[in-house]
Design a protein around this motif. Structure first.
Motif, PDB file in Angstrom:
ATOM      1  N   UNK A   1      25.199  12.508  29.944  1.00  0.00           N
ATOM      2  CA  UNK A   1      26.566  13.095  29.267  1.00  0.00           C
ATOM      3  C   UNK A   1      26.399  14.459  28.931  1.00  0.00           C
ATOM      4  N   UNK A   2      27.273  15.453  29.261  1.00  0.00           N
ATOM      5  CA  UNK A   2      27.203  16.555  28.742  1.00  0.00           C
ATOM      6  C   UNK A   2      26.878  17.055  27.337  1.00  0.00           C
ATOM      7  N   UNK A   3      27.449  15.750  26.499  1.00  0.00           N
ATOM      8  CA  UNK A   3      27.383  15.964  25.000  1.00  0.00           C
ATOM      9  C   UNK A   3      26.004  15.378  24.797  1.00  0.00           C
ATOM     10  N   UNK A   4      25.141  15.005  25.454  1.00  0.00           N
ATOM     11  CA  UNK A   4      23.758  14.623  25.056  1.00  0.00           C
ATOM     12  C   UNK A   4      23.068  15.411  26.149  1.00  0.00           C
ATOM     13  N   UNK A   5      22.308  16.618  25.508  1.00  0.00           N
ATOM     14  CA  UNK A   5      21.603  17.485  26.096  1.00  0.00           C
ATOM     15  C   UNK A   5      20.544  18.022  25.496  1.00  0.00           C
ATOM     16  N   UNK A   6      20.009  19.010  26.418  1.00  0.00           N
ATOM     17  CA  UNK A   6      18.796  19.723  25.614  1.00  0.00           C
ATOM     18  C   UNK A   6      19.063  20.339  24.413  1.00  0.00           C
ATOM     19  N   UNK A   7      17.926  20.734  23.468  1.00  0.00           N
ATOM     20  CA  UNK A   7      18.404  21.385  22.210  1.00  0.00           C
ATOM     21  C   UNK A   7      18.947  22.570  22.448  1.00  0.00           C
ATOM     22  N   UNK A   8      18.361  23.306  23.554  1.00  0.00           N
ATOM     23  CA  UNK A   8      19.021  24.715  23.856  1.00  0.00           C
ATOM     24  C   UNK A   8      20.219  24.894  24.088  1.00  0.00           C
ATOM     25  N   UNK A   9      20.723  23.705  24.873  1.00  0.00           N
ATOM     26  CA  UNK A   9      22.253  23.632  25.038  1.00  0.00           C
ATOM     27  C   UNK A   9      23.046  23.533  24.018  1.00  0.00           C
ATOM     28  N   UNK A  10      22.593  22.611  22.968  1.00  0.00           N
ATOM     29  CA  UNK A  10      23.466  22.405  21.696  1.00  0.00           C
ATOM     30  C   UNK A  10      23.292  23.811  21.056  1.00  0.00           C
ATOM     31  N   UNK A  11      22.027  24.584  20.883  1.00  0.00           N
ATOM     32  CA  UNK A  11      22.039  25.641  20.096  1.00  0.00           C
ATOM     33  C   UNK A  11      23.073  26.672  20.466  1.00  0.00           C
ATOM     34  N   UNK A  12      22.978  26.890  21.991  1.00  0.00           N
ATOM     35  CA  UNK A  12      23.942  27.853  22.775  1.00  0.00           C
ATOM     36  C   UNK A  12      25.431  27.291  22.357  1.00  0.00           C
ATOM     37  N   UNK A  13      25.825  26.062  22.418  1.00  0.00           N
ATOM     38  CA  UNK A  13      27.090  25.630  21.950  1.00  0.00           C
ATOM     39  C   UNK A  13      27.395  25.987  20.453  1.00  0.00           C
ATOM     40  N   UNK A  14      26.732  25.686  19.371  1.00  0.00           N
ATOM     41  CA  UNK A  14      26.895  26.109  18.254  1.00  0.00           C
ATOM     42  C   UNK A  14      27.002  27.478  18.018  1.00  0.00           C
ATOM     43  N   UNK A  15      26.242  28.447  18.793  1.00  0.00           N
ATOM     44  CA  UNK A  15      26.602  29.755  18.652  1.00  0.00           C
ATOM     45  C   UNK A  15      27.676  30.351  18.933  1.00  0.00           C
ATOM     46  N   UNK A  16      28.283  29.585  20.356  1.00  0.00           N
ATOM     47  CA  UNK A  16      29.610  30.155  21.003  1.00  0.00           C
ATOM     48  C   UNK A  16      30.572  29.665  19.878  1.00  0.00           C
ATOM     49  N   UNK A  17      30.389  28.690  19.333  1.00  0.00           N
ATOM     50  CA  UNK A  17      31.539  27.989  18.495  1.00  0.00           C
ATOM     51  C   UNK A  17      31.681  29.008  17.388  1.00  0.00           C
ATOM     52  N   UNK A  18      30.772  29.459  16.691  1.00  0.00           N
ATOM     53  CA  UNK A  18      30.513  30.372  15.710  1.00  0.00           C
ATOM     54  C   UNK A  18      31.169  31.735  16.149  1.00  0.00           C
ATOM     55  N   UNK A  19      30.990  32.038  17.165  1.00  0.00           N
ATOM     56  CA  UNK A  19      31.467  33.394  17.997  1.00  0.00           C
ATOM     57  C   UNK A  19      32.885  33.093  18.196  1.00  0.00           C
ATOM     58  N   UNK A  20      33.526  31.953  18.665  1.00  0.00           N
ATOM     59  CA  UNK A  20      35.054  31.941  18.868  1.00  0.00           C
ATOM     60  C   UNK A  20      35.561  32.046  17.691  1.00  0.00           C
ATOM     61  N   UNK A  21      35.105  31.405  16.575  1.00  0.00           N
ATOM     62  CA  UNK A  21      35.737  31.252  15.333  1.00  0.00           C
ATOM     63  C   UNK A  21      35.876  32.757  14.726  1.00  0.00           C
ATOM     64  N   UNK A  22      34.821  33.405  14.692  1.00  0.00           N
ATOM     65  CA  UNK A  22      34.745  34.886  14.080  1.00  0.00           C
ATOM     66  C   UNK A  22      35.816  35.791  14.674  1.00  0.00           C
ATOM     67  N   UNK A  23      35.714  35.701  16.225  1.00  0.00           N
ATOM     68  CA  UNK A  23      36.759  36.497  16.987  1.00  0.00           C
ATOM     69  C   UNK A  23      38.177  36.326  16.555  1.00  0.00           C
ATOM     70  N   UNK A  24      38.603  34.794  16.436  1.00  0.00           N
ATOM     71  CA  UNK A  24      39.852  34.446  15.989  1.00  0.00           C
ATOM     72  C   UNK A  24      40.274  34.998  14.668  1.00  0.00           C
ATOM     73  N   UNK A  25      39.168  35.387  13.781  1.00  0.00           N
ATOM     74  CA  UNK A  25      39.672  35.795  12.509  1.00  0.00           C
ATOM     75  C   UNK A  25      39.229  37.218  12.196  1.00  0.00           C
TER      76      UNK A  25
END
Length: 331
Positions: free
Chosen positions: A278-302
């Motif tokens: 499953x795409x939500x069970x993946x490597x640690x780097x993929x999850x770290x990339x996802x977290x960084x992308x989520x932070x970036x999206x929130x910051x851009x929207x604010x």
């Protein structure tokens, strides 16, 4: 380095040496020199790994994977040999058996720190490391939370991430500790933690019409990074199944990393995630990339600012109403 850290109890994130597993660890300089000649000194390797991540702005776990595995092998070798490593220069580490247990109990904390340092290099917005985070019913000690906010207890984070390191080699008459040992208890803890954190913002006004729809939308996003020492490749498949069960019901993503002895028996090698996971069970780097992308999206929207926290008027709310499921069965 963009993260703030609170005190963390040794052994919180990994397998500690329990009451029935007390290490009669030798601090004899001859024993220390013998083991150090084989694998080096773990304290020196911890410092070198920290420095490398920060000085070289390492942004992926894969870049330091070999160093990480070497550090774990070094720590575990001292455990197997039942020898306390030589303290680093200027260290306040106690001499005697406490030192051997201390380095081993700190193993999980080293993993958490390494992951936090890497993630902090992927975002300019400060992270809260090893902080107490306010949930609906209690405080939770979280390895990584964002955004970092002032106060003794962090309130209304938008992202929470736990880093777990499990499994241990045997020593003396003590057998190996499996990477999935006590998993049923760990799973319950992660389920409760994720739910309690997501209930915080709405408190008594929370109304759950459909569990999966609610938990996917309710902040914070909750992730787990799980590294485990495995005895056989088959254990990794079970580890993946355990992680899939969590992402299907409670967590927003799980990054897994399995490792085991190499064929020569002189180090650790990584297990690999097979296709079809499953795409939500993946490597640690993929999850770290996802977290960084989520932070970036929130910051851009604010407008590149950290959103103000949503603070409930009261923490003494009654249990939330649940329409289509029995709340007593959530955990």
């Amino acid at each position: 380095m963009h993260f703030y850290s609170a005190r963390h109890v040794n052994g919180e994130n990994g397998d500690s040496v329990g009451q029935n597993e007390a290490m009669a660890s030798s601090a004899d300089p001859n024993d220390q020199a013998r083991v150090e000649a084989l694998v080096g000194n773990p304290w020196d390797k911890v410092e070198a790994l920290r420095d490398r991540i920060q000085d070289q702005l390492v942004k992926s776990f894969r870049e330091v994977e070999s160093d990480f595995l070497d550090l774990l092998w070094t720590i575990d070798t001292y455990r197997v040999e039942q020898v306390t490593p030589r303290a680093a220069s200027g260290s306040r580490l106690k001499k005697g058996s406490e030192g051997g247990e201390g380095i081993y109990r700190s193993k999980g904390n080293f993993f958490s720190e390494i992951i936090t340092l890497i993630l902090s290099n992927k975002t300019s917005s400060p992270l809260a490391s090893r902080s107490n985070v306010q949930g609906f019913s209690q405080l939770h000690q979280i390895d990584i939370a964002w955004p970092a906010r002032p106060g003794k207890a962090l309130q209304d984070p938008l992202i929470c991430c736990e880093a777990k390191l499990t499994g241990a080699p045997g020593f003396g008459s003590t057998p190996d500790r499996k990477g999935r040992a006590d998993w049923s208890n760990r799973r319950k803890e992660l389920k409760f933690q994720a739910t309690d954190l997501k209930l915080y913002r709405q408190q008594e006004n929370t109304r759950i019409q459909h569990w999966d729809q609610w938990r996917r939308k309710a902040p914070p996003l909750v992730y787990t990074l799980w590294a485990a020492r495995l005895s056989t490749p088959e254990e990794f498949a079970k580890m993946i199944q355990d992680a899939q069960a969590l992402t299907a019901t409670y967590l927003d993503g799980v990054g897994i990393y399995g490792f085991m002895k190499n064929s020569a028996g002189d180090g650790y090698v990584a297990a690999s995630i097979s296709r079809g996971v499953s795409e939500r069970v993946t490597s640690m780097d993929n999850v770290l990339d996802l977290i960084a992308a989520e932070i970036s999206d929130v910051m851009e929207s604010h407008n590149n600012r950290v959103p103000e926290p949503v603070i409930p008027s009261s923490f003494a709310a009654e249990a939330s109403k649940v329409d289509d499921i029995n709340a007593s069965k959530l955990f």
